[in-house]
Design an enzyme around this catalytic site. Structure first.
Site, mmCIF file in Angstrom:
data_model
loop_
_atom_site.group_PDB
_atom_site.id
_atom_site.type_symbol
_atom_site.label_atom_id
_atom_site.label_comp_id
_atom_site.label_asym_id
_atom_site.label_seq_id
_atom_site.Cartn_x
_atom_site.Cartn_y
_atom_site.Cartn_z
ATOM 1 N N LEU A 1 1.068 -1.070 0.215
ATOM 2 C CA LEU A 1 0.033 0.056 0.144
ATOM 3 C C LEU A 1 0.874 1.464 -0.036
ATOM 4 O O LEU A 1 0.443 2.393 0.503
ATOM 5 C CB LEU A 1 -0.934 -0.036 1.025
ATOM 6 N N ALA B 1 4.496 -4.728 -8.689
ATOM 7 C CA ALA B 1 4.981 -3.743 -7.493
ATOM 8 C C ALA B 1 6.163 -3.250 -8.058
ATOM 9 O O ALA B 1 7.171 -3.917 -8.487
ATOM 10 C CB ALA B 1 5.211 -4.695 -6.223
ATOM 11 N N TYR C 1 14.802 4.701 -13.252
ATOM 12 C CA TYR C 1 13.570 4.079 -13.164
ATOM 13 C C TYR C 1 13.837 3.058 -14.604
ATOM 14 O O TYR C 1 13.626 1.946 -14.500
ATOM 15 C CB TYR C 1 12.399 5.036 -13.256
ATOM 16 N N ARG D 1 8.822 21.485 -21.139
ATOM 17 C CA ARG D 1 9.477 21.137 -20.013
ATOM 18 C C ARG D 1 10.862 20.344 -20.372
ATOM 19 O O ARG D 1 10.698 19.477 -21.157
ATOM 20 C CB ARG D 1 8.814 20.154 -18.976
HETATM 21 N N1 NAD Z 1 0.850 3.369 -15.341
HETATM 22 C C1 NAD Z 1 1.603 3.529 -16.247
HETATM 23 O O1 NAD Z 1 1.469 4.194 -17.272
HETATM 24 C C2 NAD Z 1 2.664 2.647 -16.368
HETATM 25 C C3 NAD Z 1 3.573 2.620 -17.367
HETATM 26 C C4 NAD Z 1 4.742 1.732 -17.437
HETATM 27 C C5 NAD Z 1 4.965 0.925 -16.704
HETATM 28 N N2 NAD Z 1 4.129 0.983 -15.483
HETATM 29 C C6 NAD Z 1 4.404 -0.199 -14.369
HETATM 30 O O2 NAD Z 1 3.391 -1.005 -14.118
HETATM 31 C C7 NAD Z 1 3.351 -1.187 -12.732
HETATM 32 C C8 NAD Z 1 2.011 -0.845 -11.971
HETATM 33 O O3 NAD Z 1 2.274 0.549 -12.003
HETATM 34 P P1 NAD Z 1 0.854 1.340 -11.585
HETATM 35 O O4 NAD Z 1 0.675 2.214 -12.696
HETATM 36 O O5 NAD Z 1 -0.403 0.423 -11.563
HETATM 37 O O6 NAD Z 1 1.363 2.180 -10.315
HETATM 38 P P2 NAD Z 1 0.802 1.951 -8.773
HETATM 39 O O7 NAD Z 1 1.586 2.704 -8.018
HETATM 40 O O8 NAD Z 1 -0.792 2.109 -8.963
HETATM 41 O O9 NAD Z 1 0.855 0.160 -8.632
HETATM 42 C C9 NAD Z 1 2.317 0.004 -7.794
HETATM 43 C C10 NAD Z 1 1.709 -0.778 -6.533
HETATM 44 O O10 NAD Z 1 2.997 -1.487 -6.225
HETATM 45 C C11 NAD Z 1 2.823 -1.419 -4.718
HETATM 46 N N3 NAD Z 1 4.009 -1.582 -4.145
HETATM 47 C C12 NAD Z 1 5.177 -0.983 -4.193
HETATM 48 N N4 NAD Z 1 6.466 -1.373 -3.809
HETATM 49 C C13 NAD Z 1 6.007 -2.781 -3.328
HETATM 50 C C14 NAD Z 1 6.662 -3.898 -2.669
HETATM 51 N N5 NAD Z 1 7.935 -3.853 -2.448
HETATM 52 N N6 NAD Z 1 5.844 -4.717 -2.454
HETATM 53 C C15 NAD Z 1 4.431 -4.969 -2.621
HETATM 54 N N7 NAD Z 1 3.930 -3.848 -3.338
HETATM 55 C C16 NAD Z 1 4.801 -2.757 -3.656
HETATM 56 C C17 NAD Z 1 2.217 -0.106 -4.601
HETATM 57 O O11 NAD Z 1 1.819 0.112 -3.298
HETATM 58 C C18 NAD Z 1 1.310 -0.063 -5.667
HETATM 59 O O12 NAD Z 1 -0.248 -0.465 -5.082
HETATM 60 C C19 NAD Z 1 4.773 -0.948 -12.091
HETATM 61 O O13 NAD Z 1 5.690 -1.650 -12.308
HETATM 62 C C20 NAD Z 1 4.927 0.435 -13.071
HETATM 63 O O14 NAD Z 1 6.388 0.794 -13.218
HETATM 64 C C21 NAD Z 1 3.109 1.494 -15.385
#
Ligand code: NAD
Length: 315
Positions: A34, A80, A147, A274
């Protein structure tokens, strides 16, 4: 019945993926700290008898091993992560742990406990400001942030485990994802959740540059389906795959749709470009189509309207 682990389950993409997997008849264990996710995102999932919620750190090897031994997962969806690019600049050691070391931990547990399939959430950020568009998986990655570097390193390591030990490693490079439950307050948040939030409140939005910059926007429901199919499709080969639509949409096109939905909204502000902003981002969807027969189904116009209407319903 397939039993799968979803890390980052309470997040934006995680919660939609969990719902997709439950609807497909899987038993799902959802793990999350969370840190950026919210338990409310799992309201639908937690009503299912086939969902188990565990608040834990995906990098806590002992806790994760206990889950792997208890559930004998058929597959893992590892979402995560530290998701904020600016935070990865400020906190490189944390970025290393959350985005690289934890992927290694999960992959080793898969090998140790006989879980064959690991689907990893990578990012189009690995391409950097690639000169030729659309981005193809064979293009030379040029990560431009801690990242992106960690995501690329994790991909390389997982594919190394695939070659060395036979792990089925599927690395999905997500483009710009949008949809319900994306937190508009998050620094990583997509432009669409920020725009939706501001249009709903009758506040002006700011565009950096001339608005002709473009993105390949993918609806989160389409991403959840890609994740689920990549987990469940037996013949899916290990490798890296774009999750994108192959269609570029400019910010000015986005604004035109909002103007129809919110005709009384204040005028858009245009500001200086930016530093570091990429002008165009576009993916080639062919590899995932060839591997899974997958293509995104939700048109941008429909997805954006649904997002705006869902936001209005929550007011
Ligand atoms: N949203 C986008 O456009 C996008 C684009 C490219 C990649 N991603 C990747 O998709 C994945 C999900 O991203 P999202 O957009 O849903 O973000 P988000 O922040 O909603 O989801 C990430 C989740 O991981 C949890 N978390 C973080 N560290 C943790 C740990 N050590 N153990 C357990 N849980 C942990 C967070 O609490 C969160 O619920 C990530 O790996 C992100 O890098 C997302």
């Amino acid at each position: 019945m397939h039993t799968v682990l979803v890390t980052g389950a309470a997040g934006f993409i995680g919660s939609h993926s969990v719902e997709w997997l439950l609807a497909r008849g899987c038993r799902v264990v959802g793990v999350d700290t969370l840190r950026t996710g919210r338990l409310e995102n799992l309201a639908v999932a937690r009503a299912s008898p086939h969902f188990a919620w565990v608040q834990a750190d995906a990098g806590d090897e002992a806790a994760m091993r206990a889950l792997f031994e208890c559930y004998r997962f058929d597959g893992v969806l590892h979402l995560a992560a530290l998701v904020s690019v600016p935070e990865s600049f400020r906190e490189p050691a944390l970025n290393y742990r959350l985005n690289l070391a934890n992927a290694d931990c999960i992959a080793r547990l898969c090998l140790e406990c006989g879980c064959k399939r690991l689907v990893f959430a990578s990012s189009a950020a690995v391409y950097g400001a690639a000169a030729t568009l659309p981005n193809h998986e064979l293009a030379l990655p040029q990560p431009q942030s801690p990242y992106a570097a960690a995501k690329l390193a994790a991909e390389t390591m997982l594919l190394g485990y695939a070659a060395s030990y036979g792990l089925e490693a599927v690395c999905l490079r997500y483009f710009n994802i949008y949809g319900p439950r994306q937190d508009p307050a998050s620094p990583y948040s997509g432009v669409l959740s920020i725009f939706t939030d501001r249009f709903r409140q009758g506040l002006p939005v700011t565009v950096y540059g001339d608005g002709e910059q473009s993105r390949d926007f993918v609806a989160v429901q389409d991403v959840a389906r890609a994740n689920g199919l990549a987990l469940l499709e037996a013949a899916m080969p290990s490798g890296c795959y774009n999750v994108c639509t192959g269609r570029a949409v400019s910010l000015n096109q986005v604004l035109a749709i909002y103007r129809e939905l919110y005709p009384a909204a204040p005028a858009t502000r245009y500001d200086e470009v930016r530093v570091g902003d990429i002008r165009h981002s576009l993916g080639d969807p062919a590899a995932l189509r060839a591997a899974l027969g997958y293509s995104a189904q939700i048109s941008f116009e429909m997805g954006l309207r649904e997002l705006a209407l869902a936001g209005d319903a929550r007011k």
